[in-house]
Design an enzyme around this catalytic site. Sequence first.
Site, mmCIF file in Angstrom:
data_model
loop_
_atom_site.group_PDB
_atom_site.id
_atom_site.type_symbol
_atom_site.label_atom_id
_atom_site.label_comp_id
_atom_site.label_asym_id
_atom_site.label_seq_id
_atom_site.Cartn_x
_atom_site.Cartn_y
_atom_site.Cartn_z
ATOM 1 N N ASN A 79 0.879 -1.176 0.000
ATOM 2 C CA ASN A 79 0.000 0.000 0.000
ATOM 3 C C ASN A 79 0.911 1.219 0.000
ATOM 4 O O ASN A 79 1.459 1.590 1.032
ATOM 5 C CB ASN A 79 -0.895 -0.020 1.255
ATOM 6 C CG ASN A 79 -1.671 1.277 1.423
ATOM 7 O OD1 ASN A 79 -1.763 2.090 0.509
ATOM 8 N ND2 ASN A 79 -2.240 1.466 2.610
ATOM 9 N N LYS A 118 0.215 4.243 -0.298
ATOM 10 C CA LYS A 118 -0.385 5.473 0.247
ATOM 11 C C LYS A 118 -0.070 6.629 -0.715
ATOM 12 O O LYS A 118 0.053 6.398 -1.912
ATOM 13 C CB LYS A 118 0.101 5.738 1.673
ATOM 14 C CG LYS A 118 -0.068 4.494 2.547
ATOM 15 C CD LYS A 118 0.058 4.749 4.011
ATOM 16 C CE LYS A 118 -0.149 3.429 4.763
ATOM 17 N NZ LYS A 118 -0.278 3.603 6.196
ATOM 18 N N HIS A 177 -9.697 1.622 4.413
ATOM 19 C CA HIS A 177 -8.443 1.792 5.163
ATOM 20 C C HIS A 177 -8.702 2.747 6.331
ATOM 21 O O HIS A 177 -9.480 3.693 6.209
ATOM 22 C CB HIS A 177 -7.340 2.338 4.254
ATOM 23 C CG HIS A 177 -5.997 2.296 4.908
ATOM 24 N ND1 HIS A 177 -5.597 3.259 5.814
ATOM 25 C CD2 HIS A 177 -4.986 1.401 4.845
ATOM 26 C CE1 HIS A 177 -4.384 2.940 6.266
ATOM 27 N NE2 HIS A 177 -3.992 1.824 5.694
ATOM 28 N N GLU A 191 -7.096 5.123 7.480
ATOM 29 C CA GLU A 191 -6.837 6.539 7.199
ATOM 30 C C GLU A 191 -8.043 7.177 6.503
ATOM 31 O O GLU A 191 -8.347 8.353 6.715
ATOM 32 C CB GLU A 191 -5.552 6.668 6.363
ATOM 33 C CG GLU A 191 -4.321 6.414 7.243
ATOM 34 C CD GLU A 191 -3.113 5.847 6.528
ATOM 35 O OE1 GLU A 191 -3.048 5.908 5.287
ATOM 36 O OE2 GLU A 191 -2.218 5.326 7.227
ATOM 37 N N GLU A 243 -5.794 -4.416 10.404
ATOM 38 C CA GLU A 243 -4.747 -3.418 10.622
ATOM 39 C C GLU A 243 -5.055 -2.612 11.883
ATOM 40 O O GLU A 243 -5.818 -1.637 11.834
ATOM 41 C CB GLU A 243 -4.681 -2.459 9.424
ATOM 42 C CG GLU A 243 -4.326 -3.137 8.115
ATOM 43 C CD GLU A 243 -3.719 -2.148 7.124
ATOM 44 O OE1 GLU A 243 -2.643 -2.441 6.607
ATOM 45 O OE2 GLU A 243 -4.313 -1.079 6.894
ATOM 46 N N GLY A 266 2.285 2.486 10.693
ATOM 47 C CA GLY A 266 3.272 3.543 10.523
ATOM 48 C C GLY A 266 3.960 3.953 11.807
ATOM 49 O O GLY A 266 4.644 4.974 11.865
ATOM 50 N N SER A 304 3.087 -1.959 10.445
ATOM 51 C CA SER A 304 4.519 -2.071 10.753
ATOM 52 C C SER A 304 5.095 -3.458 10.470
ATOM 53 O O SER A 304 5.931 -3.951 11.219
ATOM 54 C CB SER A 304 4.794 -1.647 12.200
ATOM 55 O OG SER A 304 4.445 -0.272 12.377
HETATM 56 P P1 PGA Z 1 2.625 0.411 7.620
HETATM 57 O O1 PGA Z 1 1.167 0.653 6.964
HETATM 58 O O2 PGA Z 1 3.134 -0.908 7.071
HETATM 59 O O3 PGA Z 1 3.448 1.577 7.154
HETATM 60 O O4 PGA Z 1 2.440 0.360 9.088
HETATM 61 C C1 PGA Z 1 0.267 -0.392 6.741
HETATM 62 C C2 PGA Z 1 -1.000 0.153 6.123
HETATM 63 O O5 PGA Z 1 -1.483 1.214 6.553
HETATM 64 O O6 PGA Z 1 -1.569 -0.450 5.184
#
Ligand code: PGA
Length: 260
Positions: free
Chosen positions: A12, A14, A99, A101, A171, A177, A215
């Site tokens: 992903n 982003k 997601h 976010e 997630e 992140g 992560s």
């Molecule tokens: P990350 O993000 O691996 O940077 O923690 C995962 C995601 O939000 O899909």
Amino acid sequence: MTKQRSKLVVGNWKMHGRLAANAALLEGVAQGAQALPADVRVGVCVPFVYLAQAQALLGGSRVAWGSQDVSAHEQGAYTGEVAAGMVADFEAGFAIVGHSERRAYHGESPELVAVKTQRALAAGVTPIVCVGETLEERESGATEQVVGAQLDAVLAVLSEQEAAQIVVAYEPVWAIGTGRSATTQQAQQVHAFLRARLAAKGANVADVPLLYGGSVKPDNAAELFRQADIDGGLIGGASLKAQDFLAICAAATAGASVAG
Ligand code: PGA
């Protein structure tokens, strides 16, 4: 006996990338993926505007591509939105929906995420439905209630046949992140809960791929992917470096599930 499901690792990106840097990354992933074991499926979800570039550079490789969202509408006067059918025009294999976010910054409700899931399926694009709890929700003991409700809202609008075609990504918001992954036990526990919830929808739905995200890095991927109900990962930050992403993909195989 635990059933062996093939593994799936999806990047992903982003809101990262530019044409020139993407080319190097996509080519690196496509090339490195040739050496991956046959049981690992790989995909990358890029910003909409780079779908054509992903199609051009990944077409014919083993790496699928997709988007990070789709509109809840089929078409019409929705300025700035991108329809699932448009994403399908670029042969996208996947579309992330719900997601955290988007749920947090764009106010996406469980019902809206459910409609987006339907739109993706109707366009022939596999939705990757994200669920996850915040730190506050985890600490108050509400994790299963929260992720259960998020998943149920989607399952409620799908037939058993449709539900069997989705991918689900767990997630935990506090792990995204932050460099703080869920422990393998925490992740497996929620995955087992989600698996039971899927199985309750129908026998065909029980084997929907369940990805863990938050992560995931080359050094923790193998242990996560070894868990009985973790079928792969949704990878944010580490998907922006070909070497790291490929190392995570490679960890998906050695990690054939242990009996759970
Ligand atoms: P990350 O993000 O691996 O940077 O923690 C995962 C995601 O939000 O899909």
